[in-house]
Design a protein around this motif. Structure first.
Motif, PDB file in Angstrom:
ATOM      1  N   ARG A 106       0.531  -0.825  -0.209  1.00 49.48           N
ATOM      2  CA  ARG A 106       0.161   0.248  -0.083  1.00 49.48           C
ATOM      3  C   ARG A 106       0.574   1.428  -0.080  1.00 49.48           C
ATOM      4  N   THR A 107       1.932   1.415   0.935  1.00 48.64           N
ATOM      5  CA  THR A 107       2.760   2.435   1.276  1.00 48.64           C
ATOM      6  C   THR A 107       3.493   2.667  -0.789  1.00 48.64           C
ATOM      7  N   ALA A 108       3.520   1.753  -1.603  1.00 48.24           N
ATOM      8  CA  ALA A 108       4.576   1.818  -2.343  1.00 48.24           C
ATOM      9  C   ALA A 108       2.887   2.089  -3.614  1.00 48.24           C
ATOM     10  N   VAL A 109       2.022   1.911  -3.384  1.00 50.44           N
ATOM     11  CA  VAL A 109       1.188   2.457  -4.822  1.00 50.44           C
ATOM     12  C   VAL A 109       1.122   3.945  -4.262  1.00 50.44           C
ATOM     13  N   LEU A 110       0.699   4.053  -2.643  1.00 54.13           N
ATOM     14  CA  LEU A 110       0.250   5.638  -2.952  1.00 54.13           C
ATOM     15  C   LEU A 110       1.533   6.787  -3.370  1.00 54.13           C
ATOM     16  N   LEU A 111       2.687   6.342  -2.995  1.00 54.37           N
ATOM     17  CA  LEU A 111       4.380   6.677  -3.365  1.00 54.37           C
ATOM     18  C   LEU A 111       3.815   6.489  -4.299  1.00 54.37           C
ATOM     19  N   LYS A 146     -13.862 -10.523  -8.776  1.00 59.55           N
ATOM     20  CA  LYS A 146     -14.663 -11.072  -7.658  1.00 59.55           C
ATOM     21  C   LYS A 146     -13.935 -12.731  -7.333  1.00 59.55           C
ATOM     22  N   ARG A 147     -14.095 -13.436  -8.614  1.00 59.01           N
ATOM     23  CA  ARG A 147     -14.322 -14.601  -8.484  1.00 59.01           C
ATOM     24  C   ARG A 147     -13.148 -14.861  -7.926  1.00 59.01           C
ATOM     25  N   ALA A 148     -11.613 -13.879  -8.143  1.00 63.62           N
ATOM     26  CA  ALA A 148     -10.469 -14.712  -7.778  1.00 63.62           C
ATOM     27  C   ALA A 148      -9.520 -13.397  -7.890  1.00 63.62           C
ATOM     28  N   VAL A 149      -9.501 -13.083  -5.981  1.00 57.98           N
ATOM     29  CA  VAL A 149      -9.154 -11.620  -5.833  1.00 57.98           C
ATOM     30  C   VAL A 149      -7.791 -12.053  -5.069  1.00 57.98           C
ATOM     31  N   VAL A 150      -7.029 -10.529  -6.106  1.00 60.10           N
ATOM     32  CA  VAL A 150      -5.600 -10.314  -5.884  1.00 60.10           C
ATOM     33  C   VAL A 150      -5.610  -9.487  -5.327  1.00 60.10           C
ATOM     34  N   ASN A 151      -5.539  -8.878  -3.990  1.00 57.49           N
ATOM     35  CA  ASN A 151      -4.585  -7.581  -3.287  1.00 57.49           C
ATOM     36  C   ASN A 151      -3.575  -7.198  -2.395  1.00 57.49           C
ATOM     37  N   SER A 152      -3.628  -6.643  -1.797  1.00 56.86           N
ATOM     38  CA  SER A 152      -1.672  -5.749  -1.179  1.00 56.86           C
ATOM     39  C   SER A 152      -2.153  -7.003  -0.631  1.00 56.86           C
ATOM     40  N   PRO A 157      -2.742 -15.801  -7.227  1.00 48.24           N
ATOM     41  CA  PRO A 157      -2.072 -16.861  -5.682  1.00 48.24           C
ATOM     42  C   PRO A 157      -2.757 -17.994  -5.374  1.00 48.24           C
ATOM     43  N   PRO A 158      -2.285 -19.035  -4.612  1.00 48.04           N
ATOM     44  CA  PRO A 158      -2.965 -20.018  -3.970  1.00 48.04           C
ATOM     45  C   PRO A 158      -3.850 -19.393  -2.854  1.00 48.04           C
ATOM     46  N   ALA A 159      -4.855 -19.561  -2.623  1.00 44.68           N
ATOM     47  CA  ALA A 159      -6.123 -19.345  -2.025  1.00 44.68           C
ATOM     48  C   ALA A 159      -5.168 -19.230  -0.099  1.00 44.68           C
ATOM     49  N   THR A 160      -5.124 -17.858   0.608  1.00 43.49           N
ATOM     50  CA  THR A 160      -4.944 -17.704   1.475  1.00 43.49           C
ATOM     51  C   THR A 160      -5.794 -17.106   2.555  1.00 43.49           C
ATOM     52  N   PRO A 161      -5.563 -17.390   3.908  1.00 46.27           N
ATOM     53  CA  PRO A 161      -6.304 -17.270   5.094  1.00 46.27           C
ATOM     54  C   PRO A 161      -7.192 -15.705   4.604  1.00 46.27           C
ATOM     55  N   ALA A 162      -7.912 -15.526   5.694  1.00 48.87           N
ATOM     56  CA  ALA A 162      -8.558 -14.052   5.213  1.00 48.87           C
ATOM     57  C   ALA A 162      -8.148 -13.568   6.555  1.00 48.87           C
ATOM     58  N   ARG A 163      -7.699 -11.987   6.090  1.00 47.87           N
ATOM     59  CA  ARG A 163      -7.382 -11.178   7.398  1.00 47.87           C
ATOM     60  C   ARG A 163      -7.204  -9.953   6.503  1.00 47.87           C
ATOM     61  N   ARG A 164      -7.357  -9.505   8.081  1.00 52.30           N
ATOM     62  CA  ARG A 164      -7.493  -8.154   7.714  1.00 52.30           C
ATOM     63  C   ARG A 164      -7.087  -7.222   8.254  1.00 52.30           C
ATOM     64  N   ASN A 165      -6.618  -6.070   7.288  1.00 52.61           N
ATOM     65  CA  ASN A 165      -6.133  -4.781   7.991  1.00 52.61           C
ATOM     66  C   ASN A 165      -6.547  -3.618   6.898  1.00 52.61           C
ATOM     67  N   ASP A 166      -5.508  -2.927   6.989  1.00 55.65           N
ATOM     68  CA  ASP A 166      -5.422  -1.606   6.319  1.00 55.65           C
ATOM     69  C   ASP A 166      -5.367  -1.648   4.835  1.00 55.65           C
ATOM     70  N   ASP A 167      -4.358  -2.793   4.647  1.00 55.04           N
ATOM     71  CA  ASP A 167      -4.383  -3.599   2.661  1.00 55.04           C
ATOM     72  C   ASP A 167      -5.176  -3.649   2.159  1.00 55.04           C
ATOM     73  N   THR A 168      -6.934  -3.711   2.713  1.00 57.23           N
ATOM     74  CA  THR A 168      -7.299  -4.295   2.015  1.00 57.23           C
ATOM     75  C   THR A 168      -8.100  -3.818   1.088  1.00 57.23           C
ATOM     76  N   VAL A 169      -8.098  -2.734   0.727  1.00 55.93           N
ATOM     77  CA  VAL A 169      -8.756  -1.062   0.210  1.00 55.93           C
ATOM     78  C   VAL A 169      -8.291  -1.441  -1.266  1.00 55.93           C
ATOM     79  N   GLY A 170      -8.296  -1.803  -2.449  1.00 61.53           N
ATOM     80  CA  GLY A 170      -7.856  -1.674  -3.887  1.00 61.53           C
ATOM     81  C   GLY A 170      -8.374  -2.319  -4.723  1.00 61.53           C
ATOM     82  N   ILE A 171      -8.153  -1.858  -5.764  1.00 59.62           N
ATOM     83  CA  ILE A 171      -8.446  -3.036  -7.247  1.00 59.62           C
ATOM     84  C   ILE A 171      -7.353  -4.973  -7.206  1.00 59.62           C
ATOM     85  N   GLY A 172      -8.402  -5.138  -7.731  1.00 63.76           N
ATOM     86  CA  GLY A 172      -7.539  -6.595  -7.729  1.00 63.76           C
ATOM     87  C   GLY A 172      -6.266  -6.716  -8.403  1.00 63.76           C
TER      88      GLY A 172
END
Length: 401
Positions: free
Chosen positions: A43-48, A364-370, A386-401
């Protein structure tokens, strides 16, 4: 409000929408390697990158002049007919950008725009409506030749740079070397972002200026209005800040496994080539330059693996971009012309919105995010996922996949 003014406003909004897609489609050009090596958090990278794209858009207008004057023969068309051509071309560019983003393929936004515009021009005027070659101007000199040469030159320079870097640091403490180059990557990635804003935002400026000429609000000899520069800069920066994780993943993890020295060499090469092209008014594809640089960094690193199958898919997308975006632009012009009048523009605009929404929901069928953008690469039929990963929530969840 007159019908002509309404059409102009739609064209300007569509151009800014293309600029927005260019932002999130091409964020990977600047930040993929820095994210892959851990030099910057996603997220820092894309904002910069977004902030520097904004600044870069104000540094030059040489490329904008090329776009406005170097593709469509303005002596062949003017007024509402030119507005229709520009609008149909923009729709072709946007839809190709969204389609390749969905597939995670780092194709050229620049060539999508040019392809759409060329296709709509041919549909409206025939082959003679396009400036193919005119001295140092025209499609061949300004688009085709740079497209063929830029990734090759970038790969060659980056391979030499990577080889030199590893030669110089041979025998040094690997942890210390990697840490130093990670800091260096922050600077080089920032420079690529600045270069991307300088080069790519101007293409939309040129298209809007072309629309203003068609409407009679500007002359070809006039300087670019400040509001055009500001609005294009903001649109690209906004798109960049949303991410574009699917393409970041392909460039950062799919082509080669990037170490910090490679990333530094690739980014330095990309920035130098893109800024040089902007100075001379050459509308290069930053995607192709960066991809060539990343490929070269893999070739130049002893023992590095290059995934040639991924590169093959990228090159296929590059080859198809101009003709297929052109086909979409031609179809849109045909539909617009068949319906006729302002109604035709409104129908095509509505179809653009509907197609964009469909692609968005399909993604949205296959989400790629930060969170999962740097997961280990698995070369499957859907390389961006990418391979399925456990759901996590933090400030990096917002963005285009």
């Amino acid at each position: 409000m007159s019908a002509e003014l309404l059409v102009l406003l739609i064209v300007v909004c569509t151009a800014l929408a293309f600029d927005f897609t260019n932002g999130f489609h091409d964020t990977a050009n600047a930040m993929a390697t820095s994210i892959a090596t851990g030099a910057l958090r996603p997220r820092t990278a894309v904002l910069l990158s977004g902030a520097l794209n904004l600044i870069g858009a104000f540094l030059s207008v040489a490329v904008a002049a090329t776009v406005a004057e170097g593709i469509v023969d303005l002596s062949e068309v003017s007024g509402r007919a030119l507005l229709d051509i520009v609008f149909a071309g923009l729709v072709g560019g946007i839809l190709w950008n969204l389609f390749t983003w969905l597939l995670g393929l780092p194709s050229s936004s620049s060539h999508a725009l040019f392809g759409g515009l060329i296709g709509s021009t041919i549909a409206a005027l025939g082959l003679h409506g396009v400036i193919w070659a005119h001295g140092s101007k025209g499609v061949i000199a300004k688009i085709i030749i740079p497209a063929l040469l830029s990734p090759i030159v970038a790969a060659l320079v980056a391979s030499i740079a990577s080889w030199v870097v590893y030669r110089i640091t041979k025998g040094s403490n690997e942890k210390t070397v990697s840490g130093g180059f990670r800091w260096g990557q922050i600077g080089t990635a920032s420079l690529v972002s600045l270069a991307h804003g300088t080069n790519d935002a101007q293409k939309t400026m040129g298209i809007i200026f072309l629309a203003l000429i068609a409407h009679g609000s500007a002359k070809a000899s006039d300087p670019l209005p400040l509001w055009v520069i500001v609005s294009c800069a903001i649109a690209m920066a906004a798109g960049t800040c949303l991410g574009g994780w699917r393409i970041i993943r392909t460039l950062g993890k799919g082509l080669v496994d990037i170490a910090p020295p490679q990333g530094f060499a690739a980014e330095s090469t990309s920035a130098a080539i893109i800024l040089t092209s902007a100075h001379f008014g050459l509308p290069l594809s930053t995607t192709q330059v960066v991809t060539g640089s990343i490929l070269g960094s893999g070739i130049g690193r002893p023992g590095a693996e290059v995934r040639w199958g991924v590169l093959g898919r990228m090159v296929t997308a590059w080859v198809l971009t101009l003709p297929l975006a052109g086909v979409v632009g031609a179809i849109c012009w045909g539909l617009l012309h068949g319906i006729g009048g302002t109604a035709g523009v409104l129908v095509v605009f509505a179809l653009l919105i509907a197609m964009a929404a469909f692609i968005w929901f399909r993604s949205k069928r296959a989400v790629v995010n930060s969170q999962n953008v740097t997961d280990d690469w698995e070369d499957t039929a859907a390389p961006a996922t990418p391979p399925a990963t456990p759901a996590r929530r933090n400030d990096d969840t917002v963005g285009i996949g």
